[in-house]
Design an enzyme around this catalytic site. Structure first.
Site, PDB file in Angstrom:
ATOM      1  N   THR A 290       3.985   3.104   6.385  1.00 28.60           N
ATOM      2  CA  THR A 290       4.252   4.237   5.552  1.00 28.60           C
ATOM      3  C   THR A 290       3.510   5.476   6.129  1.00 28.60           C
ATOM      4  O   THR A 290       2.329   5.364   6.421  1.00 28.60           O
ATOM      5  CB  THR A 290       3.836   4.022   4.034  1.00 28.60           C
ATOM      6  OG1 THR A 290       4.517   2.742   3.777  1.00 28.60           O
ATOM      7  CG2 THR A 290       4.054   5.129   3.305  1.00 28.60           C
TER       8      THR A 290
ATOM      9  N   ILE B  17      -2.556   3.500   2.323  1.00 23.85           N
ATOM     10  CA  ILE B  17      -0.945   3.067   2.239  1.00 23.85           C
ATOM     11  C   ILE B  17      -0.752   2.386   3.392  1.00 23.85           C
ATOM     12  O   ILE B  17      -1.471   1.971   4.346  1.00 23.85           O
ATOM     13  CB  ILE B  17      -0.225   4.714   2.380  1.00 23.85           C
ATOM     14  CG1 ILE B  17      -0.683   5.245   3.872  1.00 23.85           C
ATOM     15  CG2 ILE B  17      -0.506   5.495   1.228  1.00 23.85           C
ATOM     16  CD1 ILE B  17       0.090   6.615   4.154  1.00 23.85           C
ATOM     17  N   ASP B  18       0.314   1.677   3.390  1.00 26.52           N
ATOM     18  CA  ASP B  18       1.072   0.674   4.480  1.00 26.52           C
ATOM     19  C   ASP B  18       0.806   1.174   5.789  1.00 26.52           C
ATOM     20  O   ASP B  18       1.170   2.367   6.137  1.00 26.52           O
ATOM     21  CB  ASP B  18       2.223   0.092   4.004  1.00 26.52           C
ATOM     22  CG  ASP B  18       2.165  -0.617   2.556  1.00 26.52           C
ATOM     23  OD1 ASP B  18       1.244  -1.058   2.414  1.00 26.52           O
ATOM     24  OD2 ASP B  18       3.370  -0.866   2.144  1.00 26.52           O
ATOM     25  N   MET B  19       0.914   0.143   6.851  1.00 27.83           N
ATOM     26  CA  MET B  19       0.781   0.635   8.173  1.00 27.83           C
ATOM     27  C   MET B  19       2.112   1.604   8.527  1.00 27.83           C
ATOM     28  O   MET B  19       1.942   2.462   9.276  1.00 27.83           O
ATOM     29  CB  MET B  19       0.856  -0.559   9.213  1.00 27.83           C
ATOM     30  CG  MET B  19       0.781  -0.435  10.669  1.00 27.83           C
ATOM     31  SD  MET B  19       0.467  -1.698  11.574  1.00 27.83           S
ATOM     32  CE  MET B  19       1.986  -2.430  11.207  1.00 27.83           C
TER      33      MET B  19
ATOM     34  N   ARG C 181       8.127  -0.031  -2.662  1.00 23.47           N
ATOM     35  CA  ARG C 181       9.095  -1.123  -1.882  1.00 23.47           C
ATOM     36  C   ARG C 181       9.520  -2.255  -2.910  1.00 23.47           C
ATOM     37  O   ARG C 181      10.869  -2.634  -2.977  1.00 23.47           O
ATOM     38  CB  ARG C 181       8.277  -1.490  -0.723  1.00 23.47           C
ATOM     39  CG  ARG C 181       7.812  -0.588   0.230  1.00 23.47           C
ATOM     40  CD  ARG C 181       6.854  -1.093   1.069  1.00 23.47           C
ATOM     41  NE  ARG C 181       7.247  -2.215   1.955  1.00 23.47           N
ATOM     42  CZ  ARG C 181       6.580  -2.807   3.020  1.00 23.47           C
ATOM     43  NH1 ARG C 181       5.242  -2.633   3.011  1.00 23.47           N
ATOM     44  NH2 ARG C 181       7.364  -3.731   3.641  1.00 23.47           N
TER      45      ARG C 181
END
Length: 312
Positions: free
Chosen positions: A147, A143-145, A247
């Site tokens: 998130t 998952i994104d930094m 997103r």
């Protein structure tokens, strides 16, 4: 540091490439590299047209032979780091970690320490799957930094392959919570829109035409509307798992996530958030050994809960 030899790739310019700049062409042919990086290769004399070094603005003609020499990445030694982990499930095959904000999942350019992998190497040592190589031990998805929430880690290759297959089959239950701009009209809905690399910014993803990119499906449900602040608290269930999917999809329907500095509105939020308000809350999967369904629920982070408390 471990270094590998360079990689040389060759292309023959097609009719569609006739009259185009060489940096634009090489960017379109090299999906994993940004246009700025390719321009750096060009300026370093590593891109040739018919055997001759070019400038970024050099025009290409149909039939030209383009050669690009790409230095292989220098792979750093990844060190274990004593970073506390919020573990919400663990057994002999897998563990599920509630990842905090501002933590990168695995080492990459600019982030070689303080990542989740560094923490896992300290906690588990060599008890991590090796399928994804030395930079991503145990990592089967990410998952994104910015998130927060659930990330599943595999301790052995058998577990890794099993979870990877489930992700490929879209059978892993992944439910996210988010706060988005605007008041969603419908209580629930489905966004079915392909996602691919943006043609204007290689660092971004975008909704693309049917037949392009990859299939992406997001199901959303309204949990609460904040009429005065004109924001909506939502739940999103992923049917597919594309880069930045929630997103991109929410921005596509006119409701970008609160705090999203990439896909959100240009104006800064009054809440001064550090990245998008997005949390991977529920993760459900078939256990690699027992075959039983396992579901974890990661509590909302403090900043997220605080937002819910103050929104009107």
């Amino acid at each position: 540091m471990n270094s590998n030899e360079e990689n040389i790739v060759k292309y023959i310019a097609s009719e569609e490439m006739d009259g185009e700049r060489v940096d634009k062409i090489m960017s379109s042919l090299s999906d994993s590299m940004s246009r700025s990086y390719i321009q750096k290769l060009i300026k370093g004399g590593l891109v040739l047209k018919n055997g001759v070094p070019v400038k970024p603005s050099t025009v290409v003609n149909e039939g030209d032979e383009l050669t690009m020499t790409v230095p292989k990445a220098v792979i750093p030694d990844i060190e274990p780091e004593n970073i506390p982990l919020d573990i919400i499930y663990e057994d002999d095959d897998v563990l599920v970690v509630n990842k905090p904000k501002n933590m990168v999942v695995h080492p990459a350019a600019g982030h070689y320490n303080r990542t989740l992998v560094n923490a896992l190497m300290f906690y588990l040592g060599e008890n991590l799957s090796g399928i994804n190589g030395v930079m991503r031990p145990g990592i089967v998805h990410r998952i994104d930094m910015d998130t927060t929430g659930s990330v599943i880690i595999c301790k052995n290759d058998k577990a890794h392959q099993c979870i990877a297959d489930q992700l490929k089959e879209h059978s892993v239950n992944r439910v996210y919570h988010a706060i988005c701009h605007g008041l969603l009209k419908d209580d629930e809905g489905t966004i079915d829109a392909n996602i691919g690399r943006s043609t204007t910014d290689r660092k971004k993803m975008a909704v693309v035409s049917a037949g392009q990119g990859k299939t992406a499906v997001t199901h959303y449900k309204v949990l609460k509307r904040f009429e005065e602040d004109k924001m909506t608290y939502i739940e999103c269930r992923l049917e597919t798992g594309r880069t930045h999917q929630i997103r991109v999809h929410m921005a596509h329907i006119g409701h970008p996530l609160l705090g999203d500095q990439v896909y959100g509105p240009e104006r800064k939020s009054k809440f001064k958030l550090d990245g998008q308000c997005l949390h991977a809350k529920i993760l459900g999967f078939k256990h690699p050994t027992t075959g039983e369904y396992v579901e974890t629920d990661a509590p909302l982070p403090e900043y997220f809960q605080h937002l819910l408390d103050i929104l009107k």
